[in-house]
Motif scaffolding. Sequence first.
Motif, PDB file in Angstrom:
ATOM      1  N   PRO A  67       6.644  25.974  12.809  1.00 38.10           N
ATOM      2  CA  PRO A  67       5.381  26.788  12.487  1.00 38.10           C
ATOM      3  C   PRO A  67       5.415  27.522  11.262  1.00 38.10           C
ATOM      4  O   PRO A  67       6.698  28.232  11.064  1.00 38.10           O
ATOM      5  N   GLY A  68       4.438  27.495  10.440  1.00 38.49           N
ATOM      6  CA  GLY A  68       4.340  28.296   9.177  1.00 38.49           C
ATOM      7  C   GLY A  68       4.857  27.549   7.949  1.00 38.49           C
ATOM      8  O   GLY A  68       4.463  27.692   6.710  1.00 38.49           O
ATOM      9  N   GLN A  69       5.495  26.298   8.225  1.00 38.10           N
ATOM     10  CA  GLN A  69       6.011  25.352   6.989  1.00 38.10           C
ATOM     11  C   GLN A  69       4.639  24.783   6.611  1.00 38.10           C
ATOM     12  O   GLN A  69       3.842  24.341   7.202  1.00 38.10           O
ATOM     13  N   GLU A  70       4.916  24.402   5.125  1.00 32.30           N
ATOM     14  CA  GLU A  70       3.656  23.576   4.407  1.00 32.30           C
ATOM     15  C   GLU A  70       4.251  22.317   4.569  1.00 32.30           C
ATOM     16  O   GLU A  70       5.314  21.917   4.100  1.00 32.30           O
ATOM     17  N   VAL A  71       3.459  21.114   4.950  1.00 32.70           N
ATOM     18  CA  VAL A  71       3.628  19.732   5.039  1.00 32.70           C
ATOM     19  C   VAL A  71       2.607  18.927   4.310  1.00 32.70           C
ATOM     20  O   VAL A  71       1.347  19.299   3.933  1.00 32.70           O
ATOM     21  N   ASP A  72       2.692  17.799   3.788  1.00 29.86           N
ATOM     22  CA  ASP A  72       2.078  16.903   3.089  1.00 29.86           C
ATOM     23  C   ASP A  72       1.516  15.684   3.939  1.00 29.86           C
ATOM     24  O   ASP A  72       2.438  15.329   4.712  1.00 29.86           O
ATOM     25  N   VAL A  73       0.426  15.633   3.907  1.00 31.05           N
ATOM     26  CA  VAL A  73      -0.274  14.317   4.996  1.00 31.05           C
ATOM     27  C   VAL A  73       0.111  12.999   4.151  1.00 31.05           C
ATOM     28  O   VAL A  73      -0.488  12.900   3.077  1.00 31.05           O
ATOM     29  N   VAL A  74       0.502  12.206   4.581  1.00 25.38           N
ATOM     30  CA  VAL A  74       1.118  10.780   4.172  1.00 25.38           C
ATOM     31  C   VAL A  74       0.031   9.732   4.689  1.00 25.38           C
ATOM     32  O   VAL A  74      -0.595   8.983   3.862  1.00 25.38           O
ATOM     33  N   GLU A  75      -0.509   9.860   6.019  1.00 25.60           N
ATOM     34  CA  GLU A  75      -1.404   8.992   6.352  1.00 25.60           C
ATOM     35  C   GLU A  75      -2.182   9.507   7.664  1.00 25.60           C
ATOM     36  O   GLU A  75      -1.267  10.455   8.162  1.00 25.60           O
ATOM     37  N   ILE A  76      -3.272   8.850   7.864  1.00 25.02           N
ATOM     38  CA  ILE A  76      -3.784   9.193   9.114  1.00 25.02           C
ATOM     39  C   ILE A  76      -3.777   8.152  10.238  1.00 25.02           C
ATOM     40  O   ILE A  76      -4.233   6.977   9.761  1.00 25.02           O
ATOM     41  N   ASP A  77      -3.010   8.260  11.248  1.00 25.76           N
ATOM     42  CA  ASP A  77      -2.868   7.205  12.303  1.00 25.76           C
ATOM     43  C   ASP A  77      -3.836   7.491  13.426  1.00 25.76           C
ATOM     44  O   ASP A  77      -3.230   8.392  14.406  1.00 25.76           O
ATOM     45  N   GLY A  78      -5.177   7.005  13.675  1.00 22.80           N
ATOM     46  CA  GLY A  78      -6.188   7.229  14.610  1.00 22.80           C
ATOM     47  C   GLY A  78      -6.431   8.713  14.507  1.00 22.80           C
ATOM     48  O   GLY A  78      -7.065   9.092  13.442  1.00 22.80           O
ATOM     49  N   ALA A  79      -6.008   9.498  15.236  1.00 23.67           N
ATOM     50  CA  ALA A  79      -6.425  11.038  15.287  1.00 23.67           C
ATOM     51  C   ALA A  79      -5.177  11.837  15.019  1.00 23.67           C
ATOM     52  O   ALA A  79      -5.347  13.119  15.417  1.00 23.67           O
ATOM     53  N   THR A  80      -4.204  11.316  14.623  1.00 22.87           N
ATOM     54  CA  THR A  80      -2.846  12.052  14.412  1.00 22.87           C
ATOM     55  C   THR A  80      -2.702  11.783  12.817  1.00 22.87           C
ATOM     56  O   THR A  80      -2.265  10.771  12.271  1.00 22.87           O
ATOM     57  N   ALA A  81      -2.305  13.135  12.200  1.00 17.91           N
ATOM     58  CA  ALA A  81      -1.799  12.994  10.963  1.00 17.91           C
ATOM     59  C   ALA A  81      -0.175  12.888  10.635  1.00 17.91           C
ATOM     60  O   ALA A  81       0.469  13.553  11.763  1.00 17.91           O
ATOM     61  N   VAL A  82       0.227  12.179  10.094  1.00 16.46           N
ATOM     62  CA  VAL A  82       1.518  11.416   9.697  1.00 16.46           C
ATOM     63  C   VAL A  82       2.136  12.519   8.605  1.00 16.46           C
ATOM     64  O   VAL A  82       1.306  12.199   7.432  1.00 16.46           O
TER      65      VAL A  82
END
Length: 142
Positions: free
Chosen positions: A125-140
């Motif tokens: 929690p609190g870390q910044e991440v980058d979204v690689v793709e969206i798989d259905g309703a889940t962000a990878v």
Amino acid sequence: MEIDAWVWWLIGAVGLGIPLVMTAMPEFGMFSAGAVVAAVVAALGGGIVAQVLVFVVVSVALVAVVRPVAARRNAQRPNLRTGIDRLKGRSAVVLERVDRGGGRIKLAGEVWSARSFDADQSYEPGQEVDVVEIDGATAVVM
């Protein structure tokens, strides 16, 4: 009653304008403009050869000049991404631990379920991440 040649050219211009509207093919508009110029030549007393020649020259010139300019301008237009495509590449903040099994992130002001792209990686929690793709309703993310 005989119809003047310029009227026929205007009828032809309207006739060429109909497919322009129906198919959104700009070439029909260029041919329609050529017919309007040929109508002007006919109204000024130009012969049939002059009318046809002006129609062909104007139409071909418009297609030869306007089409490449429009294609170049269209290629320079930024690619607008919509829907989930606009979320790819964005940054998000981890709300609940994210690993290969899942987690939660805040992405574009909304809470999303997420999982890590790399199965061995986890994010706290609190870390910044980058979204690689969206798989259905889940962000990878990574």
